[in-house]
Design a protein around this motif. Structure first.
Motif, PDB file in Angstrom:
ATOM      1  N   ALA A 126       1.481   3.355  -2.295  1.00 13.66           N
ATOM      2  CA  ALA A 126       2.213   4.635  -2.264  1.00 13.66           C
ATOM      3  C   ALA A 126       2.655   5.024  -3.676  1.00 13.66           C
ATOM      4  O   ALA A 126       2.572   6.195  -4.057  1.00 13.66           O
ATOM      5  CB  ALA A 126       3.419   4.532  -1.329  1.00 13.66           C
ATOM      6  N   ALA A 127       3.116   4.036  -4.445  1.00 13.95           N
ATOM      7  CA  ALA A 127       3.563   4.335  -5.816  1.00 13.95           C
ATOM      8  C   ALA A 127       2.387   4.850  -6.657  1.00 13.95           C
ATOM      9  O   ALA A 127       2.527   5.767  -7.453  1.00 13.95           O
ATOM     10  CB  ALA A 127       4.176   3.092  -6.454  1.00 13.95           C
ATOM     11  N   ARG A 128       1.205   4.250  -6.448  1.00 15.77           N
ATOM     12  CA  ARG A 128       0.012   4.720  -7.179  1.00 15.77           C
ATOM     13  C   ARG A 128      -0.355   6.138  -6.767  1.00 15.77           C
ATOM     14  O   ARG A 128      -0.754   6.954  -7.582  1.00 15.77           O
ATOM     15  CB  ARG A 128      -1.179   3.816  -6.877  1.00 15.77           C
ATOM     16  N   ALA A 129      -0.208   6.414  -5.460  1.00 18.53           N
ATOM     17  CA  ALA A 129      -0.617   7.718  -4.936  1.00 18.53           C
ATOM     18  C   ALA A 129       0.469   8.773  -5.115  1.00 18.53           C
ATOM     19  O   ALA A 129       0.245   9.954  -4.847  1.00 18.53           O
ATOM     20  CB  ALA A 129      -0.967   7.572  -3.450  1.00 18.53           C
ATOM     21  N   GLY A 130       1.670   8.334  -5.519  1.00 17.29           N
ATOM     22  CA  GLY A 130       2.779   9.290  -5.681  1.00 17.29           C
ATOM     23  C   GLY A 130       3.334   9.745  -4.342  1.00 17.29           C
ATOM     24  O   GLY A 130       3.856  10.856  -4.215  1.00 17.29           O
ATOM     25  N   THR A 131       3.239   8.871  -3.320  1.00 19.28           N
ATOM     26  CA  THR A 131       3.752   9.229  -1.994  1.00 19.28           C
ATOM     27  C   THR A 131       4.874   8.255  -1.608  1.00 19.28           C
ATOM     28  O   THR A 131       5.379   7.517  -2.448  1.00 19.28           O
ATOM     29  CB  THR A 131       2.619   9.160  -0.947  1.00 19.28           C
ATOM     30  N   GLY A 132       5.226   8.221  -0.324  1.00 18.89           N
ATOM     31  CA  GLY A 132       6.276   7.321   0.143  1.00 18.89           C
ATOM     32  C   GLY A 132       5.771   6.443   1.276  1.00 18.89           C
ATOM     33  O   GLY A 132       4.601   6.509   1.658  1.00 18.89           O
TER      34      GLY A 132
END
Ligand SMILES: C[S@@+](CC[C@H](N)C(=O)[O-])C[C@H]1O[C@@H](n2cnc3c(N)ncnc32)[C@H](O)[C@@H]1O
Length: 355
Positions: A126-132
């Motif tokens: 999620a951190a890589r994708a910019g999500t939660g």
């Protein structure tokens, strides 16, 4: 930096500190093992014990009992007497590891940590994708561990300390009031309040449908289903009903839009009503929270609460260590004018908020 600039003593001190850290990480699973296999309960109810006796009484192979006991002895959780090869659980540790009614009860704390660590890869992605990562996406140990961790503290403090610290609230609940417990999870706080105040009516709500199912079961088991209703709704949509007390336990910082939730509370609260917000204990500045407790809370924040907030619209990501000043800012933006710290424990701060 060249090798010549490295202080090797400092380097080795750091490496040996890491040995302790790895031991502590593994201990999260060892506590689960002791809890699930009944090792702690067995040690608590018998005196000094050998690994063979523990194995035989719990029906587990002796090597498991032996290596677990040795790890627990090295971690100073059990005591070992080399004179007779027996291990014992000090009575204080027995309370913390086996008595679910004690506010010091610990297995839930370890369980939520274990579930949180289990989901690390999801958080990395999620951190890589910019999500939660939503609360619902986590391992069940997070949901069950959360209930088991928080419930003993609520049982010890909510009815006897926190509600009486709020102006006029106990009288109102005793006479009969309408209460919304928002972000209620498995409903531990809702059920405790319903048991204590039979003339009041409670609506527990949460975004997580499976938690609401469990909360309904908990209310039925506790015999309070006649005065408690549970609903799967987000905090930002509390509906048309009006309440004299709205509570939020350890969940405001998990929400994507805490200001939106505060506005919904403002709209749903009677003009003379009270909003009680319980948040993890924290100071306002980062440096105030660089403590063992702050370390655990920042860990949960990075891996659990902040990803949960980022998975929702707005994604405010307050974090577990927002501190009173930041919470006050959030509620002020929703038009609340009165804000005070009503109570605190080493783990929690209780805010009384009024229009
Ligand atoms: C740390 S748990 C606390 C649960 C419960 N209040 C307790 O003390 O055991 C946080 C809870 O907030 C809920 N939550 C997060 N965002 C929410 C939102 N926007 N609306 C309602 N509930 C939300 C989660 O589903 C989760 O059950």
């Amino acid at each position: 930096m060249t090798a010549a600039q490295i202080d090797t003593d400092k380097l080795m001190a750091f490496v040996f500190r890491a040995v302790d850290e790895v031991g502590a990480t593994l201990n999260t699973a060892l506590v689960r093992m002791g809890d699930q296999l009944g090792y702690y309960r067995d040690l608590a109810s018998h005196g000094p014990t050998t690994s063979a006796e523990l194995a035989s009484r719990t029906g587990t192979p002796e090597p498991y009992a032996r290596e677990w006991l040795n790890a627990q002895a090295a971690g100073r959780i059990v005591e070992y007497d080399p004179a007779d090869g027996r291990y014992s659980l000090p009575p204080e540790h027995a309370v913390a590891l086996t008595d679910e009614t004690s506010p010091a009860y610990l297995p839930g704390f370890f369980q939520i940590a274990l579930g949180t660590v289990h989901d690390t890869d999801r958080v990395v992605q999620a951190a890589r994708a910019g999500t939660g990562v939503g609360w619902h996406e986590h391992d069940a140990d997070v949901h069950v561990g959360c209930e088991r961790f928080f419930r003993p503290g609520y049982a010890a403090n909510l009815v006897s300390g926190w509600l009486p610290a709020l102006d006029g609230v106990v009288d109102m609940l005793t006479a009969g009031a309408r209460v919304a417990d928002v972000g209620c999870g498995h409903g531990a706080s809702t059920v405790l309040m319903a048991q204590a105040f039979p003339r009041s009516r409670f609506v527990g709500s949460d975004l997580h449908a499976a938690s609401i199912e469990t909360a309904r079961a908990r209310a039925a088991e506790a015999g309070v289903a006649d005065r408690v209703v549970f609903e799967t709704v987000p905090a930002q949509q509390l509906g048309d009903a009006r309440y004299q007390l709205i509570t939020m336990f350890d969940c405001l910082h998990d929400m994507g839009d805490p200001v939106g939730a505060a506005r919904a509370v403002r709209a749903a609260l009677e003009p003379d009503g009270t909003w009680m917000v319980v948040e993890p204990a924290a100071g306002d500045a980062v440096e105030d929270n660089l403590t063992p407790l702050g370390r655990a809370y920042y860990g949960f924040s990075a891996l659990l609460c902040t990803p949960a907030s980022l998975s929702q619209p707005v994604g405010a990501a307050l974090g577990t260590q927002a501190g009173p000043a930041r919470i006050r800012e959030v509620v002020s933006q929703a038009g609340f004018t009165r804000f005070r710290v009503a109570a605190s424990t080493p783990f929690n701060t209780v805010f009384e908020i009024r229009p």
